[in-house]
Scaffold this active site. Structure first.
Site, short mmCIF file in Angstrom:
data_model
loop_
_atom_site.label_atom_id
_atom_site.label_comp_id
_atom_site.label_asym_id
_atom_site.label_seq_id
_atom_site.Cartn_x
_atom_site.Cartn_y
_atom_site.Cartn_z
N LEU A 40 -2.78 5.09 -0.41
CA LEU A 40 -3.70 4.71 -0.65
C LEU A 40 -4.03 3.20 -0.51
CD1 LEU A 40 -6.43 5.97 -4.03
CD2 LEU A 40 -5.49 7.09 -1.40
N HIS A 41 -4.42 3.03 1.29
CA HIS A 41 -4.07 1.55 1.60
C HIS A 41 -5.38 0.77 1.73
CE1 HIS A 41 -1.20 2.95 4.15
NE2 HIS A 41 -1.80 4.30 4.16
N ASP A 42 -6.37 0.83 1.64
CA ASP A 42 -7.65 -0.31 1.50
C ASP A 42 -8.51 -0.38 0.02
OD1 ASP A 42 -7.23 0.12 4.27
OD2 ASP A 42 -9.23 1.50 4.93
N THR A 68 0.74 -1.01 0.05
CA THR A 68 0.00 0.15 -0.24
C THR A 68 0.79 0.99 -0.38
OG1 THR A 68 -0.41 0.22 2.18
CG2 THR A 68 -1.72 -1.14 1.24
#
Length: 318
Positions: A239-241, A192
């Site tokens: 933008l992890h998720d 991520t």
């Protein structure tokens, strides 16, 4: 054929963008959205899920609030990242519908039980709700196809030197999930932190002529503020998720390896660490597909193309 999914989240800017990305693609069939505390307090994360679904005109998707604190620890939140509301930045609509009367675990159990196909769980916050589901509904394990989660890291943490936030908030829950025997895809910081959105990407999004893209651009404007701190060394904001949804839509964007992953639940120094056995040093059987690399440009293009879907016709199709 669409893939049934349940999104378990703690919105949170990147959770919101993951939800928006998922609902742009008919090959994903969201059976429910459930929430937990994490990026903000439980009342705020629940409200935020309702606000995003209201923006998308998707009041048909049932929403339920879940765990208000970790299994055995005190709650911590990431308001320094996500602001007072949890979604600071845009002027989001007030919720147009109410959450379900049941809690998150029972809503997930109901939807899994009713589904004619195995369901994929997509948790993008602390794993408390998922752990409670697995512990209380063992009969449903066979109907869960996979858990695609954002959490952990094979390398350094982002909340402590060793731990990523979602796992650190509730390591006991993560331990239950990783020991469940259900196939797991782990989207950790290793990947991520490569999925960075840059200023020029935000301008591409802002140029898309629909209100959802405008909202995402404004979410990212705020999200950028925290990640500009020099200590991170980022050019953009990770933008992890949305990596969870991107993997479901196009796993070819990612480099992955099957590994054994264990969760540290006791150490003072490394509490919440995901111990990733990349070189099979323990001899333990693998329990997770761990993502290590990403085609960043392909990821950004997927996000931009998905946001362009939200025309007035698409938003009002129901």
């Amino acid at each position: 054929m669409s893939r049934p999914i349940i999104l378990d989240c703690d919105p949170g800017h990147d959770d919101a963008i993951a939800l928006i990305l998922a609902l742009a693609h008919p090959e994903l069939n969201p059976l429910a959205v459930t929430t937990s505390a994490g990026n903000q307090t439980p009342d705020k994360t629940l409200k935020n899920a309702l606000r995003i679904l209201t923006l998308l005109n998707r009041s048909d998707i049932p929403v339920a609030g879940g765990a208000v604190k970790p299994l055995s620890r005190e709650l911590m939140i990431a308001d320094n990242v996500h602001g007072e509301t949890g979604l600071d930045g845009p002027a989001l609509p007030a919720p147009s519908f109410q959450p379900q009367a049941v809690n998150a675990v029972e809503l997930m159990a109901e939807k899994i039980r009713q589904s004619d196909k195995p369901v994929t769980l997509v948790p993008t916050g602390p794993l408390t709700n998922i752990a409670l589901l697995l512990a209380s509904h063992g009969e449903l394990h066979a109907k869960i196809e996979r858990i695609v989660l954002m959490g952990g890291a094979a390398g350094v943490g982002n909340w402590t030197p060793a731990a990523e936030f979602n796992i650190f908030v509730d390591p006991e829950a993560a331990d239950i999930v990783f020991k469940s025997g259900i196939p797991i895809t782990m989207c950790g910081l290793d990947v991520t932190h490569q999925a960075q959105i840059m200023d020029e990407d935000i301008e591409r999004i802002r140029a898309i002529p629909n209100p959802v893209a405008k909202c995402v651009a404004e979410l990212l404007d705020f999200f950028m503020i925290y990640h500009r701190a020099p200590k991170w060394g980022f050019v953009g904001a990770p933008l992890h998720d949305p990596c969870t949804i991107a993997w479901l839509l196009n796993p070819a964007l990612f480099d992955a390896q099957d590994c054994w992953v264990g969760i540290e639940t006791q150490s003072e120094l490394t509490l919440g660490m995901t111990v990733v056995d990349r070189y099979q040093l323990t001899g333990k059987p693998t329990n997770a597909t761990v993502l290590f690399g990403i085609d960043r440009q392909g990821f950004v293009d997927l996000l931009v193309d998905s946001l362009a879907v939200y025309t007035p016709t698409y938003l009002n199709r129901r």
